[in-house]
Design a protein around this motif. Structure first.
Motif, PDB file in Angstrom:
ATOM      1  N   ARG A  58     -37.571   8.190  36.867  1.00  0.00           N
ATOM      2  CA  ARG A  58     -36.592   7.445  36.059  1.00  0.00           C
ATOM      3  C   ARG A  58     -35.809   6.483  36.947  1.00  0.00           C
ATOM      4  NH1 ARG A  58     -34.033   7.465  31.374  1.00  0.00           N
ATOM      5  NH2 ARG A  58     -35.027   9.381  30.618  1.00  0.00           N
ATOM      6  N   LYS A  59     -35.586   5.281  36.463  1.00  0.00           N
ATOM      7  CA  LYS A  59     -34.772   4.315  37.198  1.00  0.00           C
ATOM      8  C   LYS A  59     -33.290   4.659  37.028  1.00  0.00           C
ATOM      9  CE  LYS A  59     -37.691   0.187  37.343  1.00  0.00           C
ATOM     10  NZ  LYS A  59     -37.762  -1.267  37.014  1.00  0.00           N
ATOM     11  N   VAL A  60     -32.576   4.716  38.155  1.00  0.00           N
ATOM     12  CA  VAL A  60     -31.164   5.086  38.112  1.00  0.00           C
ATOM     13  C   VAL A  60     -30.376   4.262  39.125  1.00  0.00           C
ATOM     14  CG1 VAL A  60     -31.643   7.475  37.416  1.00  0.00           C
ATOM     15  CG2 VAL A  60     -31.445   6.906  39.861  1.00  0.00           C
ATOM     16  N   TYR A  61     -29.066   4.245  38.898  1.00  0.00           N
ATOM     17  CA  TYR A  61     -28.130   3.804  39.936  1.00  0.00           C
ATOM     18  C   TYR A  61     -27.639   5.087  40.586  1.00  0.00           C
ATOM     19  CZ  TYR A  61     -23.852   1.929  42.064  1.00  0.00           C
ATOM     20  OH  TYR A  61     -22.863   1.585  42.946  1.00  0.00           O
ATOM     21  N   PRO A  62     -28.108   5.431  41.799  1.00  0.00           N
ATOM     22  CA  PRO A  62     -27.828   6.745  42.390  1.00  0.00           C
ATOM     23  C   PRO A  62     -26.345   6.978  42.663  1.00  0.00           C
ATOM     24  CG  PRO A  62     -29.626   5.631  43.523  1.00  0.00           C
ATOM     25  CD  PRO A  62     -28.963   4.608  42.651  1.00  0.00           C
ATOM     26  N   GLY A  63     -25.908   8.184  42.357  1.00  0.00           N
ATOM     27  CA  GLY A  63     -24.527   8.549  42.631  1.00  0.00           C
ATOM     28  C   GLY A  63     -24.214   8.504  44.111  1.00  0.00           C
ATOM     29  N   ALA A 106     -18.429  14.839  44.120  1.00  0.00           N
ATOM     30  CA  ALA A 106     -19.441  15.290  43.157  1.00  0.00           C
ATOM     31  C   ALA A 106     -19.864  14.106  42.293  1.00  0.00           C
ATOM     32  CB  ALA A 106     -18.882  16.419  42.291  1.00  0.00           C
ATOM     33  N   VAL A 107     -21.000  13.527  42.604  1.00  0.00           N
ATOM     34  CA  VAL A 107     -21.422  12.310  41.925  1.00  0.00           C
ATOM     35  C   VAL A 107     -22.695  12.546  41.115  1.00  0.00           C
ATOM     36  CG1 VAL A 107     -20.325  10.681  43.484  1.00  0.00           C
ATOM     37  CG2 VAL A 107     -22.561  11.606  44.071  1.00  0.00           C
ATOM     38  N   MET A 108     -22.881  11.704  40.107  1.00  0.00           N
ATOM     39  CA  MET A 108     -24.059  11.786  39.259  1.00  0.00           C
ATOM     40  C   MET A 108     -24.729  10.417  39.170  1.00  0.00           C
ATOM     41  SD  MET A 108     -22.155  12.057  35.534  1.00  0.00           S
ATOM     42  CE  MET A 108     -23.549  11.541  34.537  1.00  0.00           C
ATOM     43  N   ASP A 109     -26.027  10.434  38.927  1.00  0.00           N
ATOM     44  CA  ASP A 109     -26.773   9.190  38.770  1.00  0.00           C
ATOM     45  C   ASP A 109     -26.564   8.632  37.370  1.00  0.00           C
ATOM     46  OD1 ASP A 109     -27.724   9.835  41.252  1.00  0.00           O
ATOM     47  OD2 ASP A 109     -29.714  10.452  40.569  1.00  0.00           O
ATOM     48  N   MET A 110     -26.490   7.304  37.284  1.00  0.00           N
ATOM     49  CA  MET A 110     -26.408   6.632  35.990  1.00  0.00           C
ATOM     50  C   MET A 110     -27.764   6.059  35.616  1.00  0.00           C
ATOM     51  SD  MET A 110     -22.894   4.417  35.889  1.00  0.00           S
ATOM     52  CE  MET A 110     -22.675   4.136  37.644  1.00  0.00           C
ATOM     53  N   PRO A 111     -28.139   6.087  34.332  1.00  0.00           N
ATOM     54  CA  PRO A 111     -29.375   5.399  33.933  1.00  0.00           C
ATOM     55  C   PRO A 111     -29.292   3.931  34.326  1.00  0.00           C
ATOM     56  CG  PRO A 111     -28.536   6.768  32.142  1.00  0.00           C
ATOM     57  CD  PRO A 111     -27.466   6.741  33.193  1.00  0.00           C
ATOM     58  N   ALA A 112     -30.363   3.405  34.872  1.00  0.00           N
ATOM     59  CA  ALA A 112     -30.363   2.015  35.338  1.00  0.00           C
ATOM     60  C   ALA A 112     -30.020   1.048  34.211  1.00  0.00           C
ATOM     61  CB  ALA A 112     -31.729   1.668  35.931  1.00  0.00           C
ATOM     62  N   GLU A 113     -30.531   1.321  32.997  1.00  0.00           N
ATOM     63  CA  GLU A 113     -30.283   0.414  31.872  1.00  0.00           C
ATOM     64  C   GLU A 113     -28.793   0.356  31.545  1.00  0.00           C
ATOM     65  OE1 GLU A 113     -33.828   2.828  31.891  1.00  0.00           O
ATOM     66  OE2 GLU A 113     -31.894   3.425  31.062  1.00  0.00           O
ATOM     67  N   PHE A 114     -28.132   1.499  31.651  1.00  0.00           N
ATOM     68  CA  PHE A 114     -26.704   1.522  31.333  1.00  0.00           C
ATOM     69  C   PHE A 114     -25.902   0.754  32.373  1.00  0.00           C
ATOM     70  CE2 PHE A 114     -22.452   3.362  31.709  1.00  0.00           C
ATOM     71  CZ  PHE A 114     -21.989   3.169  30.420  1.00  0.00           C
ATOM     72  N   TYR A 115     -26.197   1.000  33.639  1.00  0.00           N
ATOM     73  CA  TYR A 115     -25.468   0.318  34.713  1.00  0.00           C
ATOM     74  C   TYR A 115     -25.668  -1.188  34.638  1.00  0.00           C
ATOM     75  CZ  TYR A 115     -24.303  -1.298  39.416  1.00  0.00           C
ATOM     76  OH  TYR A 115     -23.778  -1.995  40.476  1.00  0.00           O
TER      77      TYR A 115
END
Length: 424
Positions: free
Chosen positions: A248-253, A299-308
């Motif tokens: 999945r494409k993400v903006y990594p936390g 404590a970070v989480m990844d965001m879906p790339a489409e959302f970011y």
């Protein structure tokens, strides 16, 4: 494949540093070394303890840690976290207080999907629990969501909020904190046209970028200085092989955390060196000020790339909300369609993320809403965090928000008048 390798490399670096810390702590605390007391060994053990904890908590979702609180009957009542609606990218959860009569005020807290978990609003939840039935959006870490669940962008986020509001019904008061403010406003406008009876009674927008260009900050400057192609190339990666969301494409936390830390590197560096000294002296504890802050901050989480990417493109670059040109599923959402929902905006005079002027811009977009249903409050001396979780929130803003909710509840005999320039 290149992006997956990069993602796994970041996780490998994090894991290696956690191992270094654990190893240093274990070696320095080896019993035989007690025969030869040394400040160097004490420092090594302290460094190891702080380092291990620092890198360990980057991949752990914090607990809500709201076990119970004392009600007006003088007894401690257990607080249970219950899922009301479960969806692939986020749940609607309720903080149910056992043995307590249900509160008349029903509040939906809309938490940001901005790299931290909804637990960032833990203190906000705690402050509202004595007076309200509290619900919150609990967004999931994108790395744990299989690719088969599809995309998730700003339109999907808006429709999630629409579904959550419908689930709770019209006797709900919505409080959106920071990043989700524009999309919460859009979701309310969407309901105003599609299902007016499901609209909430009031909407409080706290420090949100309704019109990012109204008061430029480093955040807005960055959004305008890079192209979408550059942003995707620099910030987007594919989840590595370790997690359910592989591919999945993400903006990594972790990438966002590195950016946050670099902005105040000296401050964070000093904080960790001071903590190592406190651990050496035996003055630190699991719940001291440093650990309470960094357990959440790290404590970070990844965001879906489409959302970011769609947030940067549509909210910041194109300003679709500010121009009242936001669309969902090909249909324009008219913010002017909101005619009955009371709206209050809250800003902090020292907010360097959503500067004063960005959030209050919402009131000008509400062309169909009477002035007596609009309110604004500027908290002098408050920064971004303080307007929803700090002393300013507890002592000044929270009472004003509760008054605003009371004034716009269905059982209110005489709703308090509010205007654009004075807090209700």
């Amino acid at each position: 494949m290149r992006y997956m390798a990069t993602y796994d490399l970041m996780e490998t670096i994090r894991n290696t540093n956690e191992w270094y810390g654990a190893t240093a702590r274990a070696m320095a605390s080896y019993p035989m070394f007690a025969l030869f007391p040394s400040p160097a060994l004490k420092w090594m053990e302290a460094w190891g303890e702080v380092t291990e904890r620092t890198f360990q908590r980057m991949v752990v979702k914090p607990d809500w840690d709201i076990q119970s609180f004392t009600c007006e009957d003088g007894k401690d009542h257990v607080v249970q976290v219950k899922s009301v609606v479960e969806k692939p990218f986020g749940d609607l959860i309720h903080f149910s207080v056992a043995g307590r009569k249900r509160r008349k005020r029903q509040v939906l807290l809309v938490a940001p999907m901005s790299g931290h978990y909804a637990t960032l609003l833990r203190s906000t939840v705690k402050s509202l629990l004595p007076d309200c039935e509290v619900y919150i959006t609990d967004w999931h870490n994108a790395r744990d969501i299989p690719v088969s669940e599809g995309k998730f962008d700003v339109e999907d986020y808006t429709l999630y909020l629409v579904d959550f509001m419908k689930e709770l019904g019209p006797d709900t008061h919505v409080i959106a904190v920071c990043q989700p403010a524009p999309l919460t406003l859009a979701a309310t406008a969407y309901l105003a046209e599609e299902d007016p009876k499901a609209q909430p009674r009031s909407l409080t927008l706290i420090g949100g970028p309704i019109d990012p260009n109204a008061a430029p900050t480093d955040v807005t400057d960055f959004g305008h200085s890079v192209t979408m192609g550059q942003l995707e190339e620099m910030m987007i990666q594919r989840v590595g092989f370790k997690y359910d969301g592989v591919g999945r494409k993400v903006y990594p936390g972790l990438l966002q955390l590195a950016s946050f830390m670099s902005m105040n590197a000296d401050t964070h560096g000093k904080a960790f060196m001071d903590q190592i000294t406190r651990v050496m002296k035996g003055e630190a504890s699991d719940h001291d000020k440093h650990n309470r802050f960094y357990d959440e901050y790290l404590a970070v989480m990844d965001m879906p790339a489409e959302f970011y990417l769609s947030t940067v493109d549509r909210i910041f670059k194109k300003g679709e909300i500010a121009a009242n040109e936001f669309t969902v599923a090909g249909r324009r959402v008219d913010i002017g369609a909101i005619t009955t929902v009371a709206v209050k905006t809250v800003e902090g005079s020292k907010d360097d993320i959503s500067a004063p002027g960005q959030c209050v811009a919402a009131l000008d977009l509400l062309t169909g809403l009477p002035d007596e249903k609009k309110a604004h409050h500027l908290e002098e001396g408050a920064g971004h965090y303080g307007i929803f979780a700090g002393k300013s929130w507890r002592n000044n803003i929270r009472p004003l928000v509760l008054d605003f909710i009371n004034a716009n509840s269905g059982d209110a005999k005489k709703p308090k008048a509010a205007n654009k320039n004075a807090a209700a």
